[in-house]
Design an enzyme around this catalytic site. Structure first.
Site, PDB file in Angstrom:
ATOM      1  N   LEU A   1      -0.862   5.303 -12.224  1.00 43.88           N
ATOM      2  CA  LEU A   1      -0.216   6.561 -12.616  1.00 43.88           C
ATOM      3  C   LEU A   1      -1.266   7.571 -13.045  1.00 43.88           C
ATOM      4  O   LEU A   1      -0.964   8.494 -13.790  1.00 43.88           O
ATOM      5  CB  LEU A   1       0.772   6.322 -13.762  1.00 43.88           C
ATOM      6  CG  LEU A   1       2.139   5.742 -13.393  1.00 43.88           C
ATOM      7  CD1 LEU A   1       3.006   5.607 -14.640  1.00 43.88           C
ATOM      8  CD2 LEU A   1       2.848   6.604 -12.354  1.00 43.88           C
TER       9      LEU A   1
ATOM     10  N   CYS B   1      -7.902   2.709   3.345  1.00 45.61           N
ATOM     11  CA  CYS B   1      -6.668   1.910   3.443  1.00 45.61           C
ATOM     12  C   CYS B   1      -5.404   2.738   3.228  1.00 45.61           C
ATOM     13  O   CYS B   1      -4.647   2.966   4.179  1.00 45.61           O
ATOM     14  CB  CYS B   1      -6.716   0.774   2.434  1.00 45.61           C
ATOM     15  SG  CYS B   1      -8.171  -0.261   2.677  1.00 45.61           S
TER      16      CYS B   1
ATOM     17  N   ASN C   1       0.831  -1.212   0.000  1.00 43.05           N
ATOM     18  CA  ASN C   1       0.000   0.000   0.000  1.00 43.05           C
ATOM     19  C   ASN C   1       0.861   1.256   0.000  1.00 43.05           C
ATOM     20  O   ASN C   1       0.505   2.263  -0.626  1.00 43.05           O
ATOM     21  CB  ASN C   1      -0.973  -0.016   1.182  1.00 43.05           C
ATOM     22  CG  ASN C   1      -2.227  -0.817   0.863  1.00 43.05           C
ATOM     23  OD1 ASN C   1      -2.360  -1.372  -0.233  1.00 43.05           O
ATOM     24  ND2 ASN C   1      -3.144  -0.897   1.804  1.00 43.05           N
TER      25      ASN C   1
HETATM   26  C1  UGA Z   1      -6.091  -0.430  -1.732  1.00 39.73           C
HETATM   27  C2  UGA Z   1      -5.115  -1.372  -2.471  1.00 39.73           C
HETATM   28  O1  UGA Z   1      -5.109  -1.053  -3.854  1.00 39.73           O
HETATM   29  C3  UGA Z   1      -5.531  -2.839  -2.286  1.00 39.73           C
HETATM   30  O2  UGA Z   1      -4.593  -3.697  -2.898  1.00 39.73           O
HETATM   31  C4  UGA Z   1      -5.603  -3.125  -0.788  1.00 39.73           C
HETATM   32  O3  UGA Z   1      -6.023  -4.458  -0.540  1.00 39.73           O
HETATM   33  C5  UGA Z   1      -6.586  -2.168  -0.134  1.00 39.73           C
HETATM   34  O4  UGA Z   1      -6.160  -0.814  -0.357  1.00 39.73           O
HETATM   35  C6  UGA Z   1      -6.605  -2.455   1.336  1.00 39.73           C
HETATM   36  O5  UGA Z   1      -5.607  -2.163   2.010  1.00 39.73           O
HETATM   37  O6  UGA Z   1      -7.563  -3.062   1.827  1.00 39.73           O
HETATM   38  P1  UGA Z   1      -8.542   0.487  -2.272  1.00 39.73           P
HETATM   39  O7  UGA Z   1      -8.427   1.268  -0.995  1.00 39.73           O
HETATM   40  O8  UGA Z   1      -9.796  -0.266  -2.550  1.00 39.73           O
HETATM   41  O9  UGA Z   1      -7.363  -0.589  -2.361  1.00 39.73           O
HETATM   42  O10 UGA Z   1      -8.337   1.534  -3.439  1.00 39.73           O
HETATM   43  P2  UGA Z   1      -7.278   1.761  -4.626  1.00 39.73           P
HETATM   44  O11 UGA Z   1      -7.796   1.164  -5.862  1.00 39.73           O
HETATM   45  O12 UGA Z   1      -5.918   1.395  -4.181  1.00 39.73           O
HETATM   46  O13 UGA Z   1      -7.363   3.349  -4.774  1.00 39.73           O
HETATM   47  C7  UGA Z   1      -6.942   4.179  -3.698  1.00 39.73           C
HETATM   48  C8  UGA Z   1      -7.054   5.632  -4.066  1.00 39.73           C
HETATM   49  O14 UGA Z   1      -6.062   5.976  -5.015  1.00 39.73           O
HETATM   50  C9  UGA Z   1      -8.394   6.060  -4.683  1.00 39.73           C
HETATM   51  O15 UGA Z   1      -8.797   7.274  -4.068  1.00 39.73           O
HETATM   52  C10 UGA Z   1      -8.068   6.268  -6.146  1.00 39.73           C
HETATM   53  O16 UGA Z   1      -8.883   7.234  -6.730  1.00 39.73           O
HETATM   54  C11 UGA Z   1      -6.619   6.739  -6.063  1.00 39.73           C
HETATM   55  N1  UGA Z   1      -5.838   6.481  -7.293  1.00 39.73           N
HETATM   56  C12 UGA Z   1      -5.631   5.221  -7.717  1.00 39.73           C
HETATM   57  C13 UGA Z   1      -5.275   7.537  -7.980  1.00 39.73           C
HETATM   58  O17 UGA Z   1      -5.426   8.724  -7.587  1.00 39.73           O
HETATM   59  N2  UGA Z   1      -4.519   7.296  -9.096  1.00 39.73           N
HETATM   60  C14 UGA Z   1      -4.317   6.036  -9.549  1.00 39.73           C
HETATM   61  O18 UGA Z   1      -3.619   5.881 -10.567  1.00 39.73           O
HETATM   62  C15 UGA Z   1      -4.883   4.973  -8.841  1.00 39.73           C
END
Ligand code: UGA
Length: 447
Positions: free
Chosen positions: A253, A263, A211
């Site tokens: 990215l 998380c 993470n």
């Molecule tokens: C994250 C991890 O990706 C999972 O692998 C993990 O299991 C989970 O936390 C956890 O610890 O339980 P999640 O919180 O569901 O999953 O969300 P993500 O898909 O990681 O996105 C997190 C944030 O990053 C969102 O606000 C999203 O909008 C942002 N993001 C994501 C970006 O700003 N840019 C990106 O390129 C990708």
């Protein structure tokens, strides 16, 4: 078939319970919240997660899953007690609050049998499992077995991630637990899912490291966005260009408002707190910058509004999106909500739109007017902010929206709008990180 007690039925536990049932196990779900239990027992997932309602109905039809607010006698001698409770940020500190895990150990102890194992899935500071194991040891007259099996599921893709994970990680310190977990996941490993077997501390650390890496990747591209805005460059194009390098990759990215959710933000803070305790604060000092960059992106939207409108007081602002990301109704640490709050404290009149999260916004932020109807949310607006990258926002007809608003100004905080079409419809478009908007090659998808 194993008898598995899943403790904690939030996003992680409820999904895991259904997935383990689908994999052929008897599942007993435990959560102290009676409303959650009656909802799950009636086949309704108490939050929005694509596909989970249908999967829950199938699971209930199998008669091999049940949900309880206190332990049923059937839980006695379960094969696996799976810890899926939350580890939120403790009030007034960056550290994780471990009290729900401790309570889970205390409550499962009377049901722990000779052939039981406890398996942790919650995200924890390294060293937690050792403490939980000695807590269990003090409560049971049997060998206390505790393994760690971190979960990597993403909200919005949770069921898919549980049933088709890209890897399994199991940390054990006894052969019995290792064998039980081998059996539990046999159908996945036989289908080719890699399983990394390791010690318990590494397993705990893997999750926090993963993470942290993901958060760092997002803040890296958002740092490039800050530079791009200053020098007349386009961070979306930059991400496309560096993403073609397989060593860098095109995932995570997407530049914009940055990361939120239950998380990533709390995990990088808890990691810093744990590192400080270990006297290793310097090793993860960069996570401080990761968080600062993340927060500055939110403030950038306010700066843009200030540059465009002389006065924020009484400005009619509509933030499109409240969920921390699309395909969820989870608004924990949501960048979109944070931006809405910043405008509200500057005296603007703020409305928030979200296709799924309105009920959660009303419950947690009653001061924000929340709508799931786009016209009601935007009528008379001076400024539209894209706060969440819901697919449908990319499909909004800019000409129709133009006929509802008072001023045609949009800040695209997620870089999802077809900018040229919006400009053609008379909109001033400010796309975060893109002082020059280049179209993204259509075959290139930033994931
Ligand atoms: C994250 C991890 O990706 C999972 O692998 C993990 O299991 C989970 O936390 C956890 O610890 O339980 P999640 O919180 O569901 O999953 O969300 P993500 O898909 O990681 O996105 C997190 C944030 O990053 C969102 O606000 C999203 O909008 C942002 N993001 C994501 C970006 O700003 N840019 C990106 O390129 C990708």
């Amino acid at each position: 078939m194993k008898k598995i007690v899943v403790i904690g039925l939030g996003y992680l536990g409820a999904t895991t319970a259904v997935a383990l049932n689908k994999m052929g196990n008897r599942v007993i779900g435990i959560d102290p919240n009676p409303a959650k239990i009656s909802s799950l027992s009636a086949g309704t997932v108490p939050f929005f997660e694509p596909g989970l309602d249908e999967a829950l109905t199938e699971a209930l039809d199998s008669k091999q899953i049940s949900f309880h607010s206190s332990y049923p006698q059937e839980a006695k001698d379960a094969d696996i007690f799976l810890l899926c409770v939350g580890t939120p940020q403790a009030p007034g500190t960056k550290a994780a609050d471990l009290r729900y895990l401790e309570a889970a150990i205390d409550e499962l102890a009377p049901f722990y049998g000779e052939n039981s194992i406890v398996v942790g899935k919650s995200t924890v500071p390294v060293g937690t499992a050792v403490q939980l194991k000695s807590r269990l040891s003090a409560l049971v007259q049997l060998p206390a077995r505790l393994a760690w099996n971190p979960e990597f599921l993403r909200e919005g893709n949770a069921l898919f991630d549980s049933l088709s994970p890209d890897r399994l990680v199991i940390g054990t310190d006894d052969a019995f637990s290792e064998r039980v977990l081998d059996e539990l996941y046999a159908q996945l490993t036989e289908a080719g899912t890699p399983m990394v077997k390791t010690d318990i501390a590494t397993a705990e650390l893997v999750k926090v490291a993963a993470n942290s890496f993901l958060a760092t990747k997002i803040s890296f591209i958002n740092a490039m966005a800050e530079i791009s805005e200053q020098v007349g460059a386009d961070a979306v194009k930059l991400a496309e260009a560096i993403g073609h390098d397989a060593r860098i990759g095109n995932k995570f990215l997407r530049t914009g408002l940055g990361f939120g959710g239950g998380c990533l933000p709390k995990d990088i803070r808890a990691f810093q707190a744990r590192a400080e305790e270990l006297g290793l604060g310097e090793s993860v000092r960069f996570l401080d910058s990761v968080e600062q960059i993340n927060i500055r992106r939110r403030n950038r939207v306010i700066e843009v509004a200030q540059e465009t409108f002389s006065e924020l007081e009484n400005l009619q602002v509509t933030v499109l999106g409240a969920a921390f990301k699309p395909e969820t109704d989870d608004i924990r640490d949501s960048p979109a909500i944070a931006v809405a709050e910043l405008f509200a404290s500057a005296g603007s009149k703020v409305r928030v739109h979200d296709p799924k999260a309105v009920a959660n916004v009303r419950a947690a932020h009653p001061q924000l007017a929340a709508f799931d109807d786009l016209q009601r949310a935007t009528a008379g607006a001076d400024l539209i902010v894209i706060g969440t990258d819901w697919f449908e926002y990319g499909l909004i007809d800019p000409a129709q929206l133009a006929s509802w608003v008072r001023n045609r100004v949009v800040v695209d905080g997620r870089n999802i709008l077809p900018v040229a079409a919006w400009q053609k419809a008379g909109w001033k478009v400010v796309a975060l990180g893109r002082s020059i908007v280049n179209e993204v090659a259509s075959e290139f998808v930033l994931q």
